[in-house]
Design a protein around this motif. Structure first.
Motif, mmCIF file in Angstrom:
data_model
loop_
_atom_site.group_PDB
_atom_site.id
_atom_site.type_symbol
_atom_site.label_atom_id
_atom_site.label_comp_id
_atom_site.label_asym_id
_atom_site.label_seq_id
_atom_site.Cartn_x
_atom_site.Cartn_y
_atom_site.Cartn_z
ATOM 1 N N VAL A 145 63.748 -28.642 77.125
ATOM 2 C CA VAL A 145 62.842 -28.251 76.043
ATOM 3 C C VAL A 145 63.371 -27.030 75.287
ATOM 4 C CG1 VAL A 145 60.496 -27.490 75.475
ATOM 5 C CG2 VAL A 145 60.864 -29.147 77.315
ATOM 6 N N HIS A 146 63.351 -27.112 73.962
ATOM 7 C CA HIS A 146 63.708 -25.990 73.091
ATOM 8 C C HIS A 146 62.542 -25.773 72.124
ATOM 9 C CE1 HIS A 146 68.067 -25.744 74.160
ATOM 10 N NE2 HIS A 146 67.746 -26.926 74.669
ATOM 11 N N VAL A 147 61.853 -24.648 72.259
ATOM 12 C CA VAL A 147 60.711 -24.340 71.397
ATOM 13 C C VAL A 147 61.224 -23.967 70.009
ATOM 14 C CG1 VAL A 147 58.735 -22.831 71.030
ATOM 15 C CG2 VAL A 147 59.318 -23.591 73.348
ATOM 16 N N VAL A 148 60.689 -24.639 68.997
ATOM 17 C CA VAL A 148 61.104 -24.410 67.612
ATOM 18 C C VAL A 148 59.906 -23.865 66.838
ATOM 19 C CG1 VAL A 148 62.073 -25.419 65.517
ATOM 20 C CG2 VAL A 148 62.758 -26.302 67.770
ATOM 21 N N ASP A 149 59.940 -22.587 66.524
ATOM 22 C CA ASP A 149 58.866 -21.914 65.787
ATOM 23 C C ASP A 149 59.156 -22.011 64.301
ATOM 24 O OD1 ASP A 149 56.993 -20.265 64.668
ATOM 25 O OD2 ASP A 149 57.563 -18.463 65.793
ATOM 26 N N LEU A 150 58.352 -22.777 63.578
ATOM 27 C CA LEU A 150 58.610 -22.986 62.151
ATOM 28 C C LEU A 150 58.352 -21.750 61.305
ATOM 29 C CD1 LEU A 150 57.077 -26.551 61.671
ATOM 30 C CD2 LEU A 150 59.447 -25.933 62.175
ATOM 31 N N THR A 151 57.745 -20.716 61.899
ATOM 32 C CA THR A 151 57.521 -19.470 61.160
ATOM 33 C C THR A 151 58.695 -18.501 61.326
ATOM 34 O OG1 THR A 151 56.378 -18.339 62.989
ATOM 35 C CG2 THR A 151 55.036 -19.720 61.531
ATOM 36 N N ASP A 152 59.676 -18.884 62.097
ATOM 37 C CA ASP A 152 60.870 -18.053 62.302
ATOM 38 C C ASP A 152 61.589 -17.880 60.966
ATOM 39 O OD1 ASP A 152 63.308 -16.906 63.073
ATOM 40 O OD2 ASP A 152 63.373 -18.026 64.948
ATOM 41 N N ALA A 153 61.880 -16.634 60.602
ATOM 42 C CA ALA A 153 62.562 -16.365 59.327
ATOM 43 C C ALA A 153 64.001 -16.871 59.334
ATOM 44 C CB ALA A 153 62.538 -14.867 59.032
ATOM 45 N N CYS A 212 53.949 -25.215 57.009
ATOM 46 C CA CYS A 212 55.137 -24.660 57.659
ATOM 47 C C CYS A 212 56.279 -25.669 57.716
ATOM 48 C CB CYS A 212 54.791 -24.166 59.057
ATOM 49 S SG CYS A 212 53.674 -22.748 59.089
ATOM 50 N N LEU A 213 55.954 -26.944 57.908
ATOM 51 C CA LEU A 213 56.990 -27.972 57.900
ATOM 52 C C LEU A 213 57.684 -28.042 56.544
ATOM 53 C CD1 LEU A 213 55.175 -30.846 59.832
ATOM 54 C CD2 LEU A 213 57.334 -29.795 60.514
ATOM 55 N N GLN A 214 56.892 -27.938 55.481
ATOM 56 C CA GLN A 214 57.466 -28.007 54.134
ATOM 57 C C GLN A 214 58.216 -26.734 53.777
ATOM 58 O OE1 GLN A 214 57.620 -30.672 52.504
ATOM 59 N NE2 GLN A 214 55.831 -31.946 52.850
ATOM 60 N N SER A 215 57.590 -25.579 54.011
ATOM 61 C CA SER A 215 58.198 -24.316 53.576
ATOM 62 C C SER A 215 59.452 -23.970 54.362
ATOM 63 C CB SER A 215 57.180 -23.173 53.681
ATOM 64 O OG SER A 215 56.763 -22.987 55.015
ATOM 65 N N SER A 216 59.555 -24.445 55.592
ATOM 66 C CA SER A 216 60.734 -24.154 56.411
ATOM 67 C C SER A 216 61.878 -25.127 56.175
ATOM 68 C CB SER A 216 60.355 -24.192 57.897
ATOM 69 O OG SER A 216 60.013 -25.514 58.281
ATOM 70 N N GLY A 217 61.598 -26.212 55.475
ATOM 71 C CA GLY A 217 62.611 -27.241 55.272
ATOM 72 C C GLY A 217 62.693 -28.223 56.427
ATOM 73 N N ALA A 218 61.792 -28.086 57.395
ATOM 74 C CA ALA A 218 61.833 -28.945 58.578
ATOM 75 C C ALA A 218 61.398 -30.377 58.278
ATOM 76 C CB ALA A 218 60.943 -28.362 59.673
ATOM 77 N N ALA A 219 60.483 -30.559 57.323
ATOM 78 C CA ALA A 219 59.927 -31.887 57.057
ATOM 79 C C ALA A 219 61.013 -32.898 56.717
ATOM 80 C CB ALA A 219 58.900 -31.810 55.931
ATOM 81 N N GLY A 220 61.900 -32.526 55.826
ATOM 82 C CA GLY A 220 62.963 -33.444 55.415
ATOM 83 C C GLY A 220 63.906 -33.798 56.553
ATOM 84 N N ILE A 221 64.204 -32.816 57.386
ATOM 85 C CA ILE A 221 65.109 -33.067 58.515
ATOM 86 C C ILE A 221 64.456 -34.009 59.517
ATOM 87 C CG2 ILE A 221 66.350 -32.009 60.438
ATOM 88 C CD1 ILE A 221 66.565 -29.462 58.741
ATOM 89 N N ILE A 222 63.179 -33.793 59.805
ATOM 90 C CA ILE A 222 62.481 -34.661 60.754
ATOM 91 C C ILE A 222 62.423 -36.089 60.225
ATOM 92 C CG2 ILE A 222 60.233 -35.150 61.801
ATOM 93 C CD1 ILE A 222 59.847 -32.121 62.073
ATOM 94 N N ARG A 223 62.101 -36.249 58.950
ATOM 95 C CA ARG A 223 62.077 -37.601 58.368
ATOM 96 C C ARG A 223 63.443 -38.279 58.536
ATOM 97 N NH1 ARG A 223 59.717 -34.891 53.744
ATOM 98 N NH2 ARG A 223 57.437 -35.038 53.831
ATOM 99 N N GLU A 224 64.483 -37.548 58.236
ATOM 100 C CA GLU A 224 65.843 -38.094 58.318
ATOM 101 C C GLU A 224 66.192 -38.492 59.748
ATOM 102 O OE1 GLU A 224 70.393 -36.331 57.999
ATOM 103 O OE2 GLU A 224 68.771 -35.319 56.923
ATOM 104 N N ARG A 225 65.877 -37.629 60.705
ATOM 105 C CA ARG A 225 66.234 -37.899 62.103
ATOM 106 C C ARG A 225 65.405 -39.041 62.680
ATOM 107 N NH1 ARG A 225 68.485 -34.478 65.220
ATOM 108 N NH2 ARG A 225 69.367 -36.408 66.054
ATOM 109 N N VAL A 226 64.123 -39.108 62.314
ATOM 110 C CA VAL A 226 63.287 -40.213 62.790
ATOM 111 C C VAL A 226 63.810 -41.540 62.254
ATOM 112 C CG1 VAL A 226 60.981 -41.248 62.655
ATOM 113 C CG2 VAL A 226 61.219 -38.814 63.152
ATOM 114 N N ALA A 227 64.257 -41.545 61.005
ATOM 115 C CA ALA A 227 64.830 -42.756 60.420
ATOM 116 C C ALA A 227 66.094 -43.181 61.155
ATOM 117 C CB ALA A 227 65.143 -42.522 58.942
#
Length: 231
Positions: free
Chosen positions: A76-84, A112-127
């Motif tokens: 497990v690796h905790v990923v805090d989307l509020t991390d600068a 937080c998913l959108q502002s951190s840029g995480a949303a696009g990466i998750i969509r890509e990886r799930v695909a």
């Protein structure tokens, strides 16, 4: 109950047979079913995203679940989307072999998913076939849009976002309604279910149920391992 989920976002060809989603109200009692969906779970690196829990009164219970996964032998690796340090968030998400997005406030999570840029990466990886496990808010976030969950989740006062529609991750065509019949959140869940009773895309889930999506097929599983009145 079986469903056909042949639309996975703006591009219906983006997910295809690779997509694996496990959308649940609660993790309690769900581990055996998850292991059937992901037989090699213990060999995968998990990106555990606790961010939704930061905006919920009961959030500490959600955050503690990373210890549960560790006890099961998951890396497990905790990923805090509020991390600068955005580079760290992106690196962890790109290295993950499975995503776990815990419960809390869905609006805060999507912000937080959108502002951190995480949303696009998750969509890509799930695909690409990386499994997505979403609990409560994490399950709602997989929807094309999350405005329907407002009766359950208070919308935080975020500048410029008080009235505009809020898109979800669009990993599935379905809109999960978690905690149906639950003691604490069941009334709000029932209100949502009634409001969208004529729309088959809305899937009500008790706390002992999960919507499992594999490729273009989806099915609701019931474990009956926990009391449906909890939460």
């Amino acid at each position: 109950m079986a469903y056909a989920d042949d639309w996975g976002g703006a591009d219906p060809h983006a997910h295809g047979r690779a997509r694996r989603l496990f959308l649940m109200s609660s993790l309690v009692g769900m581990t055996p079913v998850i292991r059937r969906l992901i037989p090699d779970l213990g060999c995968r690196r998990m990106a555990f995203i606790p961010t939704a829990s930061y905006a919920a009164d009961y959030g500490v219970a959600n955050r503690l679940m990373h210890w549960w996964w560790r006890a099961l032998g998951v890396d497990v690796h905790v990923v805090d989307l509020t991390d600068a340090r955005r580079w760290r968030i992106h690196d962890e998400l790109r290295r993950a072999g499975v995503f776990y997005v815990c419960g809390g406030n869905t609006f805060y999570l999507m912000h937080c998913l959108q502002s951190s840029g995480a949303a696009g990466i998750i969509r890509e990886r799930v695909a690409q076939g990386v499994p997505y496990l979403g609990e409560s808010a994490g399950a709602v976030a997989a929807s094309p849009s999350i405005g329907y969950i407002a009766p359950k989740d208070e919308r935080p006062a975020i500048a410029g976002e008080s009235t505009v529609p809020v898109p979800g991750l669009a990993l599935s065509a379905y809109r999960v309604v978690p905690h149906v019949h639950g003691l604490a959140l069941g009334r709000a869940a029932a209100h949502i279910v009634r409001a969208h009773a004529a729309d088959p895309r809305f899937v009500p889930l008790r706390n002992d149920q999960a919507l499992v999506v594999a490729g273009t097929q989806a099915r609701v599983f019931t474990t009956r391992a926990v009391l449906p009145l909890v939460m």
